[in-house]
Structure formats: C-alpha cells, structure tokens
Enzyme design. Structure first.
Site: not given
Length: 788
Positions: A272, A492, A502
C-alpha cells in the site's frame, strides 16, 4: 508487575519455561492467553515435566486455528507422553489442520503422528552410518563445512520419529571419527572462498561459517504446490444458517486459468503506497518475487491504492526504486486502481446476485451492530433499490459517509471477517493514479481477492494476520464464480528493538523523533540502505530465516547484523579513522619528514598486489584515540601509557616518554613519544592512528554518526507507552574525527571498515567540503559467537 501477571509468570515457570521465555510470553497478550488456555485444558496447572511444557508452549503458538475443537484431545496425547517429540507434534498439526473441525479415526491420527513407534538407538546408529557412507566423498571434501542440518534431514526422512538428541549425538560422533579434530583450515572464514556447486553431492551442502545459521542453500519454496494442483478445497466456511461451504476451483475454471497462464506461477507483491517499505516488506518481496523466480514464473508489483487519502506519489516512486534496489524485477507494475471499472461492474453483479446491499449506518452504528451480531436495518432492502442507490453513489449524488456498499455474508458467524464487510465507500478525494474519475472506492477486503483473480495469481502469499480473512476472500470469489488463487500465510518478520507498524513509523517521522523515513536507525529499507546495509545482506538474512508459519516470531537484531558483517567483511576496504583524537608528538622524528607507508585495504592481501594497498603519511605529529591512552597501566590493558610501548598499525612501535597536561593538571593536552625505527621493540598492543599529512597541517576532518538501537526494549510495540522506550543515545554525532588522506575522494554510498571501529558508509549529507560517515555496524559479532 501486576498481580495477574505474577500469577501467569508463576504458572508458566511451573511447566518448565525458563524465566526469560516466560516473561517474553507475558509481554504478548495473544500467546499469553493461548498458553494459559492450553495449560488449563491439559490440566497441568500444578506443573509438569519441562519436555511436556515445551510441547505445550508449541501448541500455544502454532496450533492450527481451524481445528480448535480437537486441541484437548491432542493435549491428552502430550501429557500422557504418547506424543513426545517436536516431529510428532508437527505431524499432529498437519493432520489436524487438514481435518479441521471434522471427526477423524484415532488410528489414522496415531499412525500419522508415530504414536507408539519406538526407534532404538541401534536403528538410529545404522541409519546415520548409511547416510555417512552414501555422502562420504562430499563430507571429506567439505569437512566441517558440511551442513549438519542436511545430514540430520536425511536421517529424519528415513526415521521421522527418531529422538533428535540421539541423532545429533551420533552425527557429531561420526563426523569426529571420519575427520578427526578441527584444523586451522576448518576454522577459517567461509567468505574467503566461494562455495563450488560441484562439491555438493546428494543434497549435502556447505554450511554457513557459523553452524548455528540456517542453511541458505536449502530451497525454501519447496513447500508450495504447482499451479495445476489448485483444484483442492482452499478453505471451509462455516455459516450459522446453511451448510458448510468448501471453496475450490472447478475443473473448468482451473483449465481456463492454466490456459491463460500457460501453467506458469504468478505471484504479486502488493504494498500500500502510504509510507516507506520496511524490512518486513523485504521478506514479503523475497517470498513472492523469490517463488516466481525459482519457478521461472512472473511476479507483479501491484500498488494496493484503494485509499486515496493516505497515498502519495512520493511513496509510489519510493516503492518502485526500493524493489529494484532489492534486486527484484517485476513482471509488470500494476495498480488496484487499474481495475476500478472491473471492480465496479463486479460489485453491480454482486448486488444482482443478492450478495450485497447499500447500507446507511454510521461507522459507530456498524461497530455496535457487529459487536451485537445484529443485521443492519437495510440488509434486506430490495436488489433494485440497492442497484439504484449504488449508481447514485457512483455519480456523487450521495454525501460522503451517508452510504456504503456492504457484502451480505453472515452476521452470526464465529469469524468477525464475515460480518458483512464494506465493499465500497464514498470519498470525494482525488486519487493519485486515477485522478477524479471516481468518488467511490473499493475496500481492501473487496478488491484484493478480485484483483488476485483478475491477474491470474497462482499463489497469493501474505502474513499470518490475514489468515482469518481467508473466509471472506474465498466467499467473495465463490459467489462471483471466478478463479480462486491458492492462499498461503507466513509469519511476519519482527526484529528486536524496533517497531514495524507503518502507523508507528509514520508517527516517528511526522513528530520528527527521527530524521525522516530514511533515518538509519529505522528498519525501513531506505534507512537500512542509508546506514550502509546492502540488499544482498538483507536477502541473505531473510532467506536464512525461512518461510515459516511460526507466529510470534521475534528475530534478534544481532542476526541481521551477522549477515551485514559477513557481506561487508568481503566488500568493504580497510582504512584508518580516529574518532576522538589525542595528539602524539614523536620527538625523535624530524619535524619536516613525512614517510609514505603502505597500509592494507584487505587483511589477506598479497604483497605482490599493489592495488590492494593505500598510502598513509607518517610524520612527527600523529593522532590516536583518547581511549588508547591511560595514565595508569594494567595487565589487561594493551594501549599506550607512560613508559609503555604500542605498535602503530602499518608503522612503527612508539613509547610514551612524557604527558603534557593542561593547567588543571588533569586534562591531557598531548603525548610525547619516541618511535623505534628499527622495529626491534615487540609490544603486545596494536592501535590505529592518523598523521599530519605535512607539517602543521591537520589531517582530513570528517563527521561521523554513530547509530545504536532506537528502542531500549526488545519488543517496544508491546509496551503501553512505546514512545517512552526511545533511546536518547541512539544517535551520537562526532564532528572532529580525523581520517587518512585517501578517504578524501570517497563518494556517497562508498563503504569502508574503519579499523578497530566498525563498518561505515558515506552519507548523502556529505559535501565536497566535508564528508559525513554513518556507522553501519560495529565489528563485534555477538550473534555468530553465541549462536543466538
């Protein structure tokens, strides 16, 4: 520590966890709750054997979420020691994951997990001997660089239920019997010589220099199926009011897909564009681009640009640049916004099929209704009415926030990701890629799976937090009757003493707690690059970790630093810099004399290779580190002291003859010393230095930035006040460091080893008047030595 935490700690210690593991577990709410539930289900609240406790901990962290109904039965096998090894437990996980919530025959389960199978030490010894005999030639060639893990794997393949400790003991014994003790050659760095592929025989590979490191030659992509196998049930969706839905491709859909792709692997890396990429994205790139490369397929770089308010052209440009820097070449660069028309048309079809409706609830009302598992008042509105309203949304006739398109899923499901997720919302915000063409934008939950299907993705790879979204992902593709990719989740990448969110990274940047997205203290890829870390080192680090589903995986920062040092040790030439200069006047050297001495760029340089040396001036005035001088000597100190000698690296021994103090009789102004031109003196200590290039001319002055861990705690993200954990000493700037003249021509991005100090890179803030160096990493390698 709160009373509840103290109770949990005591409970975890009772099952044999060491205190550090127990405390780290308490810091993670998800694992704490899982482990607490497992201990009570297993009825071992009063304690148990440590071996059993370790298996229970594994159940708490790795048990398949789709088979929770069978967890008590598995725990019964563990506490009765019918399942007693990690290999058996992994087999149990695999069996139960495939079974999900359905019933199964205990006999099949026990056979799959090796229950009751006893492997004698004689059987293990015989198998180990056979493996050694079959691979003797390779082992003799590689000696102690043979990867023990691969030998272990060959034995385990034949005897899956063998005791791993016994296997390891016999492998070590056979190695010693075949090779004898380690020689000096065995202990040399693997870096000095590239591994030859021809030396690999029968899957035995040269090990990393540190045997504790995972082998990077093992193919981590073998776990993934081929595209033609994508006809199996992807997932089961349990509804509150209808039969179970088993999502899979029909033969007709799969055949058409394979024809379009020619049977190739298609993956995608879908960031993104709302911030800079971090090291977790390096793992995502490695998984998706790496699988495509290994299978000779294609990987898209696809921007997940469904939220125009958070996206910037700056982030889009950065992502493309970083992907290239990391060594990956996209098959195509696409945007979710490229498919806005197709997504809109499929949304219309979704309404027509009765699987979506226009809703007027506010975000607060939607949240409340979801918590109460209540249907929206507009859920059952006529299809024609929803079609009309959706068209009005598209034309901008409805105010922002006054309507959404929601998927009609199952508000009574046990999975919150089936609570009628939003498919479209109104936003009167221009889009950085599609401009002002649209005022309705699809959600991630709606767009992601559909674009995967439209791009014929064979393997949709994502991190474990998306596992609960599988139901929604496949439900939507199923009700639209379109191709369904194979989804696989992996753990992760979290690195100690850092944050990866983020949102948190953006907060640090916008509040100016760091110097931008590329601050060298951040785990952003731009920050790591600016710090002097190479993409090769990052990819080696990621490959070494592997592609696992082990949740709660916190990788120590030292492991990354290990790979950085390994890379820079090969590629960064040596030079000398003094950070805190202390003036030394060599009294028996003529003031006008300057000798040009040879210094090595590389430690193993041949004297015949002149290009591997650089010149350093040696004159009457030299500068050493302040820490390399003491007024009081000691046995364990090898620096300079009054009346003591040290060797100036590449130069001569010097002996301190006098110390000049300031008026306070404490501050050292300069040292007087004599040098031994004959080099007959053999001092134990060797120190680095920088000299005046000519009489009364200062050495090259540079700025040096020393970076350390940004956070004091290993897992700051788990702290309530994570900002309070920021280290005030994570950046130290030294303005008056001295360097040898050869560094004057260093360019931005050039990397060096400052002898005895660490690895450094020329920063982008450098100018023609003043060079700025960032410390990449120190020379000390705690990971390689401890094997953590």
């Amino acid at each position: 520590m709160a009373v509840k935490e103290e109770e949990r700690l005591e409970l975890f210690l009772k099952i044999g966890l060491d205190e550090r593991t127990a405390r780290n577990t308490i810091a993670n709410n998800k694992v704490t709750n899982n482990l607490n539930a497992v201990i009570h289900e297993a009825a071992v609240t009063e304690g148990c054997d440590r071996t059993i406790g370790n298996l229970l901990y594994t159940v708490a962290t790795k048990y398949p979420a789709n088979a929770l109904v069978h967890r008590p039965a598995l725990l019964g096998y563990i506490v009765t020691i019918k399942i007693k090894t990690p290999a058996q437990l992994e087999a149990a996980f695999s069996f139960l994951s495939s079974t999900a919530s359905e019933s199964f025959e205990l006999k099949e389960f026990e056979e799959a997990c090796g229950v009751g199978v006893e492997v004698s030490e004689e059987d293990i010894e015989q198998t180990v001997n056979e493996v050694f005999e079959q691979n003797k030639e390779s082992i003799l060639e590689l000696r102690y660089r043979t990867n023990v893990g691969d030998l272990f794997g060959l034995v385990r393949k034949r005897l899956p239920w063998a005791d791993p400790k016994t296997v390891k003991k016999l492998i070590d014994a056979n190695l010693y019997e075949l090779l004898g003790g380690r020689t000096a050659a065995d202990n040399e760095k693997a870096l000095k010589q590239k591994k030859e592929k021809s030396a690999k025989v029968k899957d035995i590979k040269a090990a990393d220099d540190n045997p504790s490191q995972p082998s990077e030659d093992l193919n981590p992509f073998l776990i993934f199926p081929n595209p033609e196998e994508n006809f199996k049930v992807h997932t089961e969706i349990f509804f509150s009011d209808r039969p179970v839905l088993r999502c899979c491709n029909t033969k007709e859909v799969l055949d058409k897909h394979l024809k379009r792709t020619s049977g190739k692997v298609y993956t995608r890396f879908p960031p993104e564009p709302n911030g800079y990429l971090h090291i977790g994205h390096a793992k995502a790139m490695f998984v998706s681009f790496g699988l495509a490369k290994e299978r000779r397929g294609c990987c898209y770089l696809r921007y997940d640009d469904t939220n125009p308010e958070a996206e910037k052209k700056e982030y889009i440009d950065h992502i493309e640049e970083i992907v290239e820097w990391m060594g990956w070449k996209p098959f195509k660069i696409t945007y979710t916004s490229d498919y806005f028309q197709e997504l809109y048309e499929l949304a219309v079809e979704l309404i027509q099929r009765g699987h979506a409706y226009v809703d007027h609830q506010t975000p607060e009302e939607i949240k409340e209704y979801r918590e109460k598992k209540m249907n929206s008042p507009w859920r059952d509105r006529p299809i024609a009415e929803s079609l009309t309203l959706f068209e009005e949304m598209r034309q901008g006739m409805i105010e922002e926030g006054k309507a959404t398109l929601r998927m009609k899923q199952d508000m009574q499901s046990d999975n919150g990701n089936m609570y009628d997720l939003i498919a479209y919302r109104i936003k009167f915000t221009p889009h950085p890629h599609s401009g002002d063409k649209w005022c309705i934008y699809p959600s991630y939950d709606y767009a992601h799976c559909i674009v995967d299907s439209l791009e014929d993705i064979t393997h949709s790879l994502c991190t474990l937090e998306f596992e609960t979204r599988r139901a929604s992902y496949y439900w939507l593709l199923h009700v639209l009757d379109i191709y369904q990719p194979y989804v696989w989740e992996y753990s992760r990448l979290n690195v100690t003493n850092n944050v990866m969110s983020k949102r948190k990274l953006n907060f640090l940047v916008t509040k100016k707690l760091v110097d931008g997205w590329d601050d060298p203290r951040l785990m952003t890829l731009a920050g790591l690059r600016r710090r002097g870390v190479t993409s090769t080192a990052i990819n080696a680090f990621v490959r070494g970790i592997g592609i696992t589903r082990s949740d709660c995986c916190m990788i120590r920062l030292e492991r990354l630093e290990y790979h950085i040092r390994e890379e820079l040790n090969r590629t960064a030439p040596r030079t000398m810099v003094v950070l805190q200069p202390l003036k030394v006047v060599i009294t028996n050297l003529d003031s006008g004399l300057v000798m040009d001495l040879d210094a090595k760029k590389w430690p193993d340089t041949s004297t015949e290779n002149s290009s591997a040396f650089y010149k350093v001036p040696f004159s009457r005035v030299v500068y050493i580190e302040q820490s390399d001088f003491r007024m009081k000597d000691s046995k364990d100190y090898y620096g300079l002291a009054p009346g003591k000698s040290v060797l100036l690296r590449y130069a001569f021994p010097i002996k301190c003859t006098e110390v000049v103090l300031a008026d306070d009789n404490e501050t050292i102004v300069e040292i007087w010393a004599e040098y031994d031109h004959s080099k007959k003196t053999k001092p134990k200590g060797v120190i680095h230095w920088v000299s005046e290039p000519s009489r009364e001319v200062d050495p090259l002055s540079i700025e040096v930035r020393l970076f350390d861990k940004l956070f004091k705690s290993e897992n700051p993200a788990e702290l309530g006040d994570w900002l309070a954990d920021v280290s005030l000493h994570s950046k130290v700037v030294i303005y008056g460091a001295y360097a040898v003249p050869s560094l004057r021509d260093a360019a931005i991005g050039d990397k060096f080893q400052f002898e005895r100090l660490g690895y450094f890179v020329v920063d982008k803030d450098s100018t023609s008047e003043r060079l700025v160096f960032n410390r990449t990493v120190t020379l000390r390698d705690s990971y390689g030595k401890s094997g953590k």
